[in-house]
Write a protein that holds these residues in place. Structure first.
Motif, mmCIF file in Angstrom:
data_model
loop_
_atom_site.group_PDB
_atom_site.id
_atom_site.type_symbol
_atom_site.label_atom_id
_atom_site.label_comp_id
_atom_site.label_asym_id
_atom_site.label_seq_id
_atom_site.Cartn_x
_atom_site.Cartn_y
_atom_site.Cartn_z
ATOM 1 N N PRO A 149 19.009 23.844 10.051
ATOM 2 C CA PRO A 149 20.178 22.969 10.208
ATOM 3 C C PRO A 149 19.810 21.661 10.913
ATOM 4 O O PRO A 149 20.650 20.779 11.099
ATOM 5 N N ASN A 150 18.559 21.552 11.308
ATOM 6 C CA ASN A 150 18.120 20.442 12.131
ATOM 7 C C ASN A 150 17.630 19.285 11.261
ATOM 8 O O ASN A 150 16.620 19.383 10.595
ATOM 9 N N GLU A 151 18.375 18.185 11.270
ATOM 10 C CA GLU A 151 17.971 17.025 10.473
ATOM 11 C C GLU A 151 16.905 16.238 11.221
ATOM 12 O O GLU A 151 17.190 15.610 12.228
ATOM 13 N N VAL A 152 15.678 16.280 10.731
ATOM 14 C CA VAL A 152 14.582 15.648 11.471
ATOM 15 C C VAL A 152 14.349 14.216 10.994
ATOM 16 O O VAL A 152 14.088 13.317 11.787
ATOM 17 N N LEU A 153 14.437 14.007 9.687
ATOM 18 C CA LEU A 153 14.350 12.652 9.140
ATOM 19 C C LEU A 153 15.629 12.372 8.356
ATOM 20 O O LEU A 153 15.993 13.133 7.468
ATOM 21 N N MET A 166 0.824 -1.203 0.000
ATOM 22 C CA MET A 166 0.000 0.000 0.000
ATOM 23 C C MET A 166 0.864 1.260 0.000
ATOM 24 O O MET A 166 0.628 2.197 -0.737
ATOM 25 N N ILE A 167 1.883 1.252 0.851
ATOM 26 C CA ILE A 167 2.728 2.443 0.981
ATOM 27 C C ILE A 167 4.186 2.029 0.916
ATOM 28 O O ILE A 167 4.571 0.993 1.458
ATOM 29 N N GLU A 168 4.942 2.837 0.212
ATOM 30 C CA GLU A 168 6.379 2.590 0.199
ATOM 31 C C GLU A 168 7.101 3.925 0.329
ATOM 32 O O GLU A 168 6.849 4.863 -0.435
ATOM 33 N N ILE A 169 7.966 4.009 1.311
ATOM 34 C CA ILE A 169 8.747 5.232 1.515
ATOM 35 C C ILE A 169 10.206 4.887 1.300
ATOM 36 O O ILE A 169 10.698 3.917 1.881
ATOM 37 N N THR A 170 10.858 5.652 0.435
ATOM 38 C CA THR A 170 12.248 5.356 0.145
ATOM 39 C C THR A 170 13.140 6.561 0.441
ATOM 40 O O THR A 170 12.925 7.631 -0.109
ATOM 41 N N ASN A 171 14.085 6.365 1.330
ATOM 42 C CA ASN A 171 15.120 7.347 1.630
ATOM 43 C C ASN A 171 14.568 8.755 1.899
ATOM 44 O O ASN A 171 15.003 9.742 1.308
ATOM 45 N N LEU A 172 13.598 8.837 2.773
ATOM 46 C CA LEU A 172 12.935 10.118 3.058
ATOM 47 C C LEU A 172 13.776 10.968 4.006
ATOM 48 O O LEU A 172 14.157 10.524 5.094
ATOM 49 N N LYS A 173 14.051 12.195 3.530
ATOM 50 C CA LYS A 173 14.856 13.104 4.353
ATOM 51 C C LYS A 173 14.146 14.432 4.518
ATOM 52 O O LYS A 173 13.522 14.919 3.580
ATOM 53 N N LYS A 174 14.264 14.999 5.724
ATOM 54 C CA LYS A 174 13.656 16.302 5.967
ATOM 55 C C LYS A 174 14.490 17.080 6.979
ATOM 56 O O LYS A 174 14.856 16.553 8.028
ATOM 57 N N ASN A 175 14.794 18.319 6.614
ATOM 58 C CA ASN A 175 15.501 19.199 7.554
ATOM 59 C C ASN A 175 14.619 20.386 7.896
ATOM 60 O O ASN A 175 13.891 20.886 7.045
ATOM 61 N N PHE A 176 14.683 20.811 9.144
ATOM 62 C CA PHE A 176 14.163 22.132 9.488
ATOM 63 C C PHE A 176 15.378 22.998 9.761
ATOM 64 O O PHE A 176 15.977 22.906 10.828
#
Lengths: 260, 235
Positions: A23-27, A11-21
């Motif tokens: 300088p703050n690396e959240v994912l 149903m769902i596939e997440i690949t190499n998900l990155k997120k910064n706020f």
């Protein structure tokens, strides 16, 4: 491939998900696969990125990198169009920590809104669906009440009915009981458990560990922007392998003390 | 000097005739200004930087200068501009045939637009971001979210502010008298000059402004009660 053969659908596939706020690396590169009908709970300390992960799934937060696939819709964060985002959002529905009901609409209208505006159903049909769903969450006597006249637990149940109305592929729960008075948590959890039994795919970010353990097919433990460990409730709560998981559960022990 | 009380009534009846023009000069600019306000607000909270700067400048300038300036600038400036265009394109328009009230309406529309933009913006700020997010997760697009979720609540919140601006503009139309419009103040001035009874005429005009204002407030109260029925119970 084998799994598909026996009728399990991705149903769902997440690949190499990155997120910064800033300088703050959240994912920090999340990979996750969810099958149809799975009930996944995401647990972990505050600031671990659980909510951000959930909010990236419907692009309330725009990830910096990574591919998100829900059903047949797939979006790469590097080249995303507004239209893709709208299509992706129609695949999911969200239940919020602070309910976020439309304040100027009654309980019934809140549930009907998406049916009329997005799914273009006629009013009569939308009304029938909405009334039925409010009955399901035990609020058939509150259809005409405005959110400001409902308790937190009632508002959250309307929120759940609103999410169900869209008949989405997956429902995302963002700490659905965290803002509730303790005595109202039960009514909301029992509604969620009821839906879980019906085979809806659900991803739940929660601090209610007992509840997560009870209803989930799979538990994901996140810390510091990564998935530290994932597995069945038994694997996470009893036979955890990672030190960080152990530490986290130890801190939550008082909560685990009361029986399930 | 004594007050001629019967003449107040005479003047009152005479000035009543100016109400239609006064209402026209009040309501039309407010209606156009409301649309300008919506557009400008949309630009100001949008992402296009250049037109956002222009919109901000517009609001700042028109709120920062008195309405009479806007009327004078348009009244004296626009004909020159139109004349140039008429000359250049050889159009069959005579500038001096354009009714002055049109200039007044245009000027006050810009004034109203700037004020409305501020009112609508603060109304929008009162809608919680959570509701907007919820509307997006339901699958709505930006236009649908604005129309169905944000604006109804923003406008309901803005009713007291809108009432203020309506009353304010009713009173502002009095300066149209300076460009020879026979609205309430203009009519009062004419009656007064003819009979050399200024105090009586302006007392009569004052009463009329006040009565119209009371009516506006009553209507606003009624609308506010209806529009805000969703907010809390014991009111």
């Amino acid at each position: 491939m084998n799994k598909r053969a026996i009728g399990v659908k991705r149903m769902i596939e997440i690949t190499n998900l990155k997120k910064n706020f800033g300088p703050n690396e959240v994912l920090k590169g999340i990979n996750l696969k969810v099958n149809k009908g799975d009930i996944i709970s995401i647990i972990g300390p505050s600031g671990s990125g659980k909510t951000t992960l959930l909010r990236c799934l419907n692009y309330l937060e725009k990830p910096d990198e990574g591919i998100i696939t829900i059903g047949e819709v797939s979006i790469n964060a590097r080249k995303v169009h507004k239209k893709d985002i709208y299509t992706l959002r129609k695949k999911s529905a969200m239940v919020f920590q602070s309910y976020n009901l439309f304040q100027h609409k009654t309980a019934l209208q809140n549930v009907m809104e998406g049916l009329i505006v997005v799914q273009k159903k006629n009013i009569k049909e939308a009304q029938e669906i909405a009334t039925e769903l409010l009955r399901k969450v035990g609020l058939e006597h509150k259809t005409k009440a405005f959110p400001s006249h409902l308790s937190g637990g009632q508002q959250q149940r309307v929120g759940i009915a609103r999410a169900l109305a869209l008949n989405p592929e997956v429902i995302l729960f963002d700490e659905p009981t965290s803002a509730l008075d303790p005595e109202l948590v039960g009514e909301v959890l029992s509604v969620i458990a009821k839906i879980a039994k019906e085979g809806k795919t659900m991803i739940i970010v929660t601090h209610e560990l007992n509840f997560a353990r009870e209803i989930s097919d799979r538990i994901i433990f996140m810390d510091n922007g990564v998935i530290v460990e994932e597995g069945s409730p038994k694997e996470i709560f009893v036979e955890q392998k990672e030190e960080r998981t152990k530490q986290f559960l130890k801190r939550m022990v008082p909560e685990l003390d009361y029986s399930i | 000097m004594t007050i001629d009380f019967p003449f107040i009534w005479t003047a009152f009846k005479e000035i009543l005739k100016a109400i239609p023009l006064t209402l026209l000069l009040t309501i039309t600019p407010l209606a156009i200004g409301f649309l300008i306000g919506l557009l400008v607000t949309w630009i100001r909270i949008g992402k296009a930087r250049l037109i956002r700067l222009i919109a901000n400048f517009y609001v700042s300038f028109f709120r920062g200068t008195p309405a009479i300036m806007h009327i004078m600038i348009i009244y004296f400036g626009l004909p020159i501009l139109i004349n140039q265009l008429v000359h250049y394109f050889e159009l069959p328009i005579e500038t001096n045939k354009i009714p002055i009230s049109l200039f007044v309406i245009l000027a006050l529309s810009f004034t109203a637009g700037a004020y409305f933009s501020e009112i609508i913006r603060s109304g929008i700020a009162s809608v919680t971001t959570g509701q907007i997010e919820a509307a997006y997760t339901v699958g709505m697009n930006t236009y649908q979210v604005a129309k169905r979720i944000i604006l109804p609540q923003a406008l309901a919140q803005s009713i007291p502010n809108i009432t203020n601006i309506v009353v304010g503009f009713l009173h502002t139309t009095s300066i149209a008298f300076l460009v020879s419009q026979t609205e309430i103040t203009g009519a009062a001035n004419i009656v007064a000059s003819k009979n050399l009874k200024f105090l009586e005429a302006f007392i009569a005009a004052g009463i009329i402004y006040w009565l119209i204002t009371l009516m506006i407030e009553m209507i606003s109260h009624f609308i506010e009660k209806k529009a805000k029925s969703y907010i809390s119970s014991a009111l």
